[in-house]
Enzyme design. Structure first.
Site, mmCIF file in Angstrom:
data_model
loop_
_atom_site.group_PDB
_atom_site.id
_atom_site.type_symbol
_atom_site.label_atom_id
_atom_site.label_comp_id
_atom_site.label_asym_id
_atom_site.label_seq_id
_atom_site.Cartn_x
_atom_site.Cartn_y
_atom_site.Cartn_z
ATOM 1 N N PHE A 170 21.360 15.248 -44.117
ATOM 2 C CA PHE A 170 20.617 14.707 -45.268
ATOM 3 C C PHE A 170 20.793 15.564 -46.521
ATOM 4 C CE2 PHE A 170 16.909 12.296 -43.016
ATOM 5 C CZ PHE A 170 17.573 11.092 -43.175
ATOM 6 N N GLU A 171 20.702 14.930 -47.682
ATOM 7 C CA GLU A 171 20.671 15.595 -48.997
ATOM 8 C C GLU A 171 21.866 16.523 -49.228
ATOM 9 O OE1 GLU A 171 18.645 14.010 -50.293
ATOM 10 O OE2 GLU A 171 16.749 13.861 -49.267
ATOM 11 N N GLY A 172 23.025 16.078 -48.776
ATOM 12 C CA GLY A 172 24.216 16.923 -48.842
ATOM 13 C C GLY A 172 24.280 17.773 -47.592
#
Length: 583
Positions: free
Chosen positions: A392-394
């Protein structure tokens, strides 16, 4: 408040750092409200949520809205509660025990709603924010594409202005979008004329827009994850979010916020996993006694607590700084600049907390033995649900790339006196010596000396890498990873020690556990920096140059060990007595 990334270059006093001990009465009430909601309303329905019972997740989000748990970041003038970034992090931390619900909640309140809160115009805020605050509207964030995951600017979704100038016509596909199956509002990114990367607000009933089938996932099964399809989708020009061609400002800064919020949630999940592990260790009998009495089990519990303490300390330190940095800012560009200033710390929070959680759930399952591998016990669900956080989120790999490259870019631009500090180190290092314990030191004097030398070790390795590779350093990803690992642990060590020092100064009678946790973290982690530095130096140099640099590194990495086994036993006993994470 300490400006972003300055922890490498300057000292900071404990009283300047925000810690959980600074929570107000309102903060504690918020935490209790969220914990009660999760315990009484989410956990009894966790299986139904994971089976995606029709309408249940949506109704739970609406119930959270009634309690004010969706509106912490939304201004009061748009029917939000405007509690601030610290309160929002507290909500995220405490909702994390709710499994899949926490994912849907986080996508809605964070990356889904915040683009409109921070970058929307007045008309957009009035139209969307009241519904997002109450739960009448649910938000999703659509950035990832089949050929553009962490490389967001490689997006192929295209937007073209219609002939009448009233709509942008979008064509393309987004994948792995959380809340997609039941959301009403989608923050979407497309390139106008295939060039200008721009953010749009897309409504569910947009002509030409459709939602794909649910993905079948390893964990977080209760959250909706679908693809989005744009086939000549007609998005009104008034739904452009922010400036045309400036979508990256929104995308990357919302991801920064998403990263530290993910850190808060992962840290909360680590606490929940520790409580499950401690309870089971006391109940499970082997060889005529509870397994909680075994040294190896105590070591696992202590390490879980120590790592969680470090995550908690660094997350709230940076959230406190961000809240101060955003105070009074309403202009989108100012907001973006303030958040971007802490991009390094956001990536650190995401990496550290997600990897701490993976450690915690792995050891929790191990402590349960064979039972942990069955769905009869919650360890199995915790283990599956945790794995997504490193993606997630990079991904954590991409976030590791962000840390040194952002530092170097700021140094080149003169925004940070990074290279000056590295050059000054050459003359400093001759006189640098590790402090020798005498028994007369002030509290944490030795540990602050260790952290100071850790920073200089980082500057030595980073400065050598910058000088050797210059613009080609991006090709040396192994070196970048080492520098990122060093940066993460320096920030974590300093955060734990500053928190413990602050506790000693303000409330010495109740600081013992915090002191033990900080000591256990510093003396476990510091030797790793030496090992990483040696790897990097051996790659960059050979012969006399290598020997010279190794000699300097040895001087910087020297320390006198403490009795970690005894400290960890004390920590484990306190965790077992309390049956949960304790500070």
């Amino acid at each position: 408040m300490q400006k972003g990334a300055m922890f490498f270059l300057e000292d900071i006093a404990p009283e300047q750092v925000f810690t959980p001990e600074d929570f107000t009465g309102e903060h504690k009430m918020i935490a209790d409200t969220v914990a009660g909601f999760v315990k009484n309303e989410i956990l009894p329905n966790v299986e139904e949520l994971d089976n995606q019972q029709e309408g249940l997740m949506r109704s739970m989000l609406e119930r959270a809205g009634e309690l004010g748990l969706l509106s912490a970041d939304i201004p009061e003038e748009y029917e939000g509660s405007e509690m601030g970034k610290i309160a929002a992090a507290i909500i995220t931390e405490n909702v994390s025990a709710g499994g899949s619900f926490a994912v849907s909640h986080g996508a809605h309140t964070g990356i889904g709603s915040l683009p409109i809160v921070l970058f929307g115009n007045e008309e957009q805020k009035k139209k969307y924010l009241p519904g997002l605050a109450s739960g009448d509207l649910v938000a999703a964030y659509a950035l990832t594409e089949p050929m553009a995951g962490s490389d967001a600017l490689a997006a192929r979704t295209k937007a073209v202005l219609s002939e009448d100038g009233k709509f942008y016509i979008l064509n393309g596909e987004k994948i792995f979008i959380t809340n997609a199956g039941f959301a009403d509002v989608y923050i979407t990114y497309a390139k106008i004329n295939g060039e200008k990367f721009t953010a749009f607000i897309v409504d569910r009933d947009t002509p030409g827009f459709s939602v794909g089938a649910e993905e079948k996932k390893l964990g977080i099964r209760g959250s909706s994850t679908c693809s989005l399809i744009f086939e000549d989708a007609k998005v009104p020009v008034g739904n452009v979010l922010g400036e045309i061609g400036k979508g990256h400002v929104i995308a990357f800064n919302i991801l920064n916020i998403g990263r530290y919020k993910l850190g808060a949630g992962a840290m909360g999940s680590s606490k929940a996993a520790l409580a499950i592990a401690a309870k089971y260790a006391v109940e499970r009998q082997q060889f005529g006694m509870p397994i909680a009495k075994f040294g190896m089990i105590k070591n696992k519990l202590a390490q879980m607590a120590v790592k969680t303490y470090a995550s908690e300390s660094l997350v709230y330190r940076m959230v406190g700084d961000i809240e101060k940095a955003l105070a009074g800012k309403t202009n989108g560009r100012e907001i973006g600049a303030a958040i971007e200033d802490y991009a390094i710390e956001c990536s650190i929070a995401k990496i550290h907390a997600s990897e701490t959680l993976d450690y915690a759930v792995d050891e929790t399952l191990q402590i349960h033995g064979g039972y942990g591998y069955t769905q009869e016990f919650p360890a199995e669900r915790f283990y599956r649900d945790a794995r997504i956080n490193r993606i997630f989120e990079g991904t954590n790999e991409v976030n590791r790339l962000i840390i040194p490259t952002t530092l170097l870019r700021r140094g080149i631009k003169g925004q940070l006196p990074l290279f000056q500090a590295a050059q000054a180190l050459t003359s400093e290092v001759i006189s640098l010596r590790a402090k020798i314990p005498t028994g007369d030191e002030a509290p944490f004097e030795l540990e602050m000396d260790i952290i100071n030398r850790a920073k200089k070790l980082f500057l030595m390795v980073g400065g050598s890498a910058a000088q050797k590779y210059m613009q080609k350093i991006a090709e040396e990803q192994e070196i970048i990873e080492i520098l990122a690992n060093m940066a993460i642990e320096i920030y974590a060590m300093e955060s734990t020690v500053l928190r413990a020092r602050k506790a000693l100064e303000k409330d010495p009678e109740n600081a013992e556990t915090k002191v033990e946790l900080a000591l256990a973290y510093v003396y476990d982690v510091f030797p790793k920096l030496d090992a990483w530095a040696k790897q990097a130096l051996a790659h960059m140099f050979d012969g006399d140059m290598l020997r010279t640099n190794l000699s300097i590194g040895k001087r910087l990495a020297k320390f006198t060990p403490v009795n970690l086994i005894a400290i960890r036993r004390k920590i484990a006993d306190k965790v077992l007595d309390a049956g949960k994470y304790v500070v």
